[in-house]
Each structure stands twice: as C-alpha cells, then as structure tokens.
Write a protein that holds these residues in place. Structure first.
Motif, PDB file in Angstrom:
ATOM      1  N   GLY A  40      38.629  14.889  38.348  1.00 41.13           N
ATOM      2  CA  GLY A  40      39.699  15.053  37.474  1.00 41.13           C
ATOM      3  C   GLY A  40      39.710  16.257  36.345  1.00 41.13           C
ATOM      4  N   ASP A  41      40.274  16.139  35.325  1.00 40.99           N
ATOM      5  CA  ASP A  41      40.578  17.347  34.237  1.00 40.99           C
ATOM      6  C   ASP A  41      39.254  17.143  33.505  1.00 40.99           C
ATOM      7  OD1 ASP A  41      40.827  19.260  32.472  1.00 40.99           O
ATOM      8  OD2 ASP A  41      42.353  18.265  31.292  1.00 40.99           O
ATOM      9  N   LEU A  42      38.217  18.246  33.602  1.00 38.78           N
ATOM     10  CA  LEU A  42      36.983  18.250  33.130  1.00 38.78           C
ATOM     11  C   LEU A  42      36.944  19.230  31.704  1.00 38.78           C
ATOM     12  CD1 LEU A  42      34.798  18.465  36.410  1.00 38.78           C
ATOM     13  CD2 LEU A  42      35.249  16.283  34.781  1.00 38.78           C
ATOM     14  N   ASP A  43      38.199  19.607  31.244  1.00 35.99           N
ATOM     15  CA  ASP A  43      38.106  20.187  30.010  1.00 35.99           C
ATOM     16  C   ASP A  43      37.525  21.799  30.038  1.00 35.99           C
ATOM     17  OD1 ASP A  43      39.672  18.494  28.739  1.00 35.99           O
ATOM     18  OD2 ASP A  43      37.597  17.404  28.224  1.00 35.99           O
ATOM     19  N   GLY A  44      37.435  22.128  31.400  1.00 39.24           N
ATOM     20  CA  GLY A  44      37.124  23.595  31.585  1.00 39.24           C
ATOM     21  C   GLY A  44      35.699  23.573  32.064  1.00 39.24           C
ATOM     22  N   TRP A  45      35.013  22.421  32.206  1.00 37.75           N
ATOM     23  CA  TRP A  45      33.614  22.237  32.553  1.00 37.75           C
ATOM     24  C   TRP A  45      33.497  22.606  34.048  1.00 37.75           C
ATOM     25  CZ3 TRP A  45      29.514  22.432  29.326  1.00 37.75           C
ATOM     26  CH2 TRP A  45      29.804  22.255  27.981  1.00 37.75           C
ATOM     27  N   ASP A  46      32.390  23.188  34.407  1.00 38.49           N
ATOM     28  CA  ASP A  46      32.027  23.407  35.865  1.00 38.49           C
ATOM     29  C   ASP A  46      31.767  22.068  36.435  1.00 38.49           C
ATOM     30  OD1 ASP A  46      30.818  23.425  38.056  1.00 38.49           O
ATOM     31  OD2 ASP A  46      30.298  25.924  37.670  1.00 38.49           O
ATOM     32  N   PRO A  47      32.254  21.631  37.424  1.00 39.90           N
ATOM     33  CA  PRO A  47      32.094  20.189  38.113  1.00 39.90           C
ATOM     34  C   PRO A  47      30.714  20.160  38.157  1.00 39.90           C
ATOM     35  CG  PRO A  47      34.142  21.075  39.289  1.00 39.90           C
ATOM     36  CD  PRO A  47      33.583  22.271  38.223  1.00 39.90           C
ATOM     37  N   ALA A  48      29.711  21.069  38.736  1.00 38.04           N
ATOM     38  CA  ALA A  48      28.335  20.887  38.732  1.00 38.04           C
ATOM     39  C   ALA A  48      27.599  20.771  37.533  1.00 38.04           C
ATOM     40  CB  ALA A  48      27.785  22.339  39.228  1.00 38.04           C
ATOM     41  N   ASP A  49      28.356  21.003  36.146  1.00 35.94           N
ATOM     42  CA  ASP A  49      27.760  20.363  35.107  1.00 35.94           C
ATOM     43  C   ASP A  49      27.989  19.035  34.644  1.00 35.94           C
ATOM     44  OD1 ASP A  49      26.660  23.095  34.313  1.00 35.94           O
ATOM     45  OD2 ASP A  49      28.425  23.718  33.666  1.00 35.94           O
ATOM     46  N   THR A  50      28.617  18.344  35.550  1.00 36.18           N
ATOM     47  CA  THR A  50      29.097  16.965  35.073  1.00 36.18           C
ATOM     48  C   THR A  50      28.670  15.958  36.368  1.00 36.18           C
ATOM     49  OG1 THR A  50      31.261  17.021  36.475  1.00 36.18           O
ATOM     50  CG2 THR A  50      31.281  17.703  33.988  1.00 36.18           C
ATOM     51  N   GLU A  51      27.504  16.561  37.120  1.00 34.93           N
ATOM     52  CA  GLU A  51      26.826  15.740  38.290  1.00 34.93           C
ATOM     53  C   GLU A  51      25.410  16.124  38.244  1.00 34.93           C
ATOM     54  OE1 GLU A  51      27.916  18.298  41.961  1.00 34.93           O
ATOM     55  OE2 GLU A  51      29.156  16.546  41.532  1.00 34.93           O
ATOM     56  N   GLY A  52      24.670  15.206  38.695  1.00 32.62           N
ATOM     57  CA  GLY A  52      23.248  15.123  38.850  1.00 32.62           C
ATOM     58  C   GLY A  52      22.328  14.596  37.859  1.00 32.62           C
ATOM     59  N   THR A  53      21.285  15.222  37.272  1.00 28.61           N
ATOM     60  CA  THR A  53      20.331  14.236  36.459  1.00 28.61           C
ATOM     61  C   THR A  53      20.796  14.665  35.118  1.00 28.61           C
ATOM     62  OG1 THR A  53      18.722  15.808  36.975  1.00 28.61           O
ATOM     63  CG2 THR A  53      18.589  13.655  38.330  1.00 28.61           C
ATOM     64  N   VAL A  54      21.051  15.913  34.837  1.00 29.80           N
ATOM     65  CA  VAL A  54      21.263  16.659  33.412  1.00 29.80           C
ATOM     66  C   VAL A  54      22.815  16.807  33.453  1.00 29.80           C
ATOM     67  CG1 VAL A  54      21.013  17.919  31.667  1.00 29.80           C
ATOM     68  CG2 VAL A  54      18.959  17.371  33.143  1.00 29.80           C
ATOM     69  N   VAL A  55      23.663  16.006  33.022  1.00 24.48           N
ATOM     70  CA  VAL A  55      25.050  16.161  32.927  1.00 24.48           C
ATOM     71  C   VAL A  55      25.967  16.148  31.492  1.00 24.48           C
ATOM     72  CG1 VAL A  55      25.108  15.014  35.177  1.00 24.48           C
ATOM     73  CG2 VAL A  55      25.652  13.696  33.012  1.00 24.48           C
ATOM     74  N   VAL A  56      26.855  16.987  31.718  1.00 25.62           N
ATOM     75  CA  VAL A  56      27.886  16.908  30.463  1.00 25.62           C
ATOM     76  C   VAL A  56      28.766  15.947  30.615  1.00 25.62           C
ATOM     77  CG1 VAL A  56      29.480  18.419  29.431  1.00 25.62           C
ATOM     78  CG2 VAL A  56      27.542  19.437  30.127  1.00 25.62           C
ATOM     79  N   ASP A  57      29.002  15.014  29.424  1.00 28.07           N
ATOM     80  CA  ASP A  57      30.208  14.055  29.354  1.00 28.07           C
ATOM     81  C   ASP A  57      31.305  15.006  28.684  1.00 28.07           C
ATOM     82  OD1 ASP A  57      32.010  12.159  28.154  1.00 28.07           O
ATOM     83  OD2 ASP A  57      30.440  10.747  28.604  1.00 28.07           O
ATOM     84  N   HIS A  58      32.418  15.248  29.412  1.00 29.20           N
ATOM     85  CA  HIS A  58      33.386  16.230  28.897  1.00 29.20           C
ATOM     86  C   HIS A  58      33.889  15.774  27.841  1.00 29.20           C
ATOM     87  CE1 HIS A  58      35.414  13.858  32.056  1.00 29.20           C
ATOM     88  NE2 HIS A  58      36.370  14.237  31.457  1.00 29.20           N
ATOM     89  N   GLY A  59      34.371  14.254  27.804  1.00 27.47           N
ATOM     90  CA  GLY A  59      34.899  13.614  26.590  1.00 27.47           C
ATOM     91  C   GLY A  59      34.458  13.478  25.507  1.00 27.47           C
TER      92      GLY A  59
END
Length: 140
Positions: free
Chosen positions: A82-101
C-alpha cells in the motif's frame, strides 16, 4: 541543542547482556524505563523514573518516543504494501523494518526531539552483520 534551538535525537544503545538476553528482549525499552524509589525522601528524587521517562517529561528538552519507528525481528516480516509514505518497500520488510505509520506520526510531531532505543538484542542471529544492518536505513 543544535543551532536553531531544537533538541537533537537521542539514541539509547543497551550494553552487553551476556549469553541470556531474554529479559532484555521482553522489555520493549530494554531497561531504560526502569527506575527506583528512595524511601524517606521527598521531591524530584523520591521516585527516579529511569532515563526514558525523565527525558519524555523534560520541559526544557522535550522528547518524543520514536522507539517503534524501526522494528527488529528474529525472523523476516513482509512489507504491509500500500501507501508507504515514500519509504522504499525494501525498508518495510525483512528483520529490520520501518513502520511507516509510526514514522509519519513521529515526523509530524517532533522530528528533531526524538528518543530511540536500538533493540539489537532482538536481531537473529546476534552477529556483527545483523547489528550493522540494524544501524543503517534509508529515509523518504
């Protein structure tokens, strides 16, 4: 304080926990929230709330808790999509991830005065490469 009078981000890194770090993993703030009580005393030192709460209560240098902007996982998690607020999808998956909300809220409220707890104990395997990955991320 920086040149424009705003507080700088604080990053709290827990020290070495030995071979069994289960207690640290169970505590979201890895002990930085723990305080103590001094019986028989009055005033500000009667209850020492721990560094985290003291920083969040500061009137002179207000901080916002940004600990949950980045999640540290023992096993990889998928991107929510979905809309990740400009975050690269790669930064929102894996073992170290950004919670865009959470990142959106923190950036809106107090980007400069943030307090972060680096939860490297949650990474698996506990290795230099996993720790290095956890300390590097891109931003929108």
């Amino acid at each position: 304080m920086n040149e424009v009078g705003l507080p700088r981000p604080l990053i709290l890194v827990r020290g070495f926990g030995g071979l069994d770090v289960s207690a640290e993993q169970a505590n979201a703030y890895q002990g930085f929230n723990e305080g103590t009580v001094y019986p028989g005393r009055r005033g500000d030192n009667y209850i020492y709330e721990g560094f985290l709460l003291r920083a969040l209560k500061s009137l002179d240098y207000p901080y916002t808790d940004a600990t949950n902007v980045v999640g540290y996982y023992a096993s990889p998690v998928s991107s929510p999509g979905g809309d990740l607020d400009g975050w690269d999808p790669a930064d929102t998956e894996g073992t170290v991830v950004v919670d865009h909300g959470v990142a959106r809220r923190v950036l809106r409220e107090a980007a400069a005065g943030t307090l972060w707890v680096y939860r490297f104990y949650d990474l698996s395997p506990r290795s230099c490469s996993a720790t290095a990955q956890g300390s590097c991320s891109s931003s929108p």
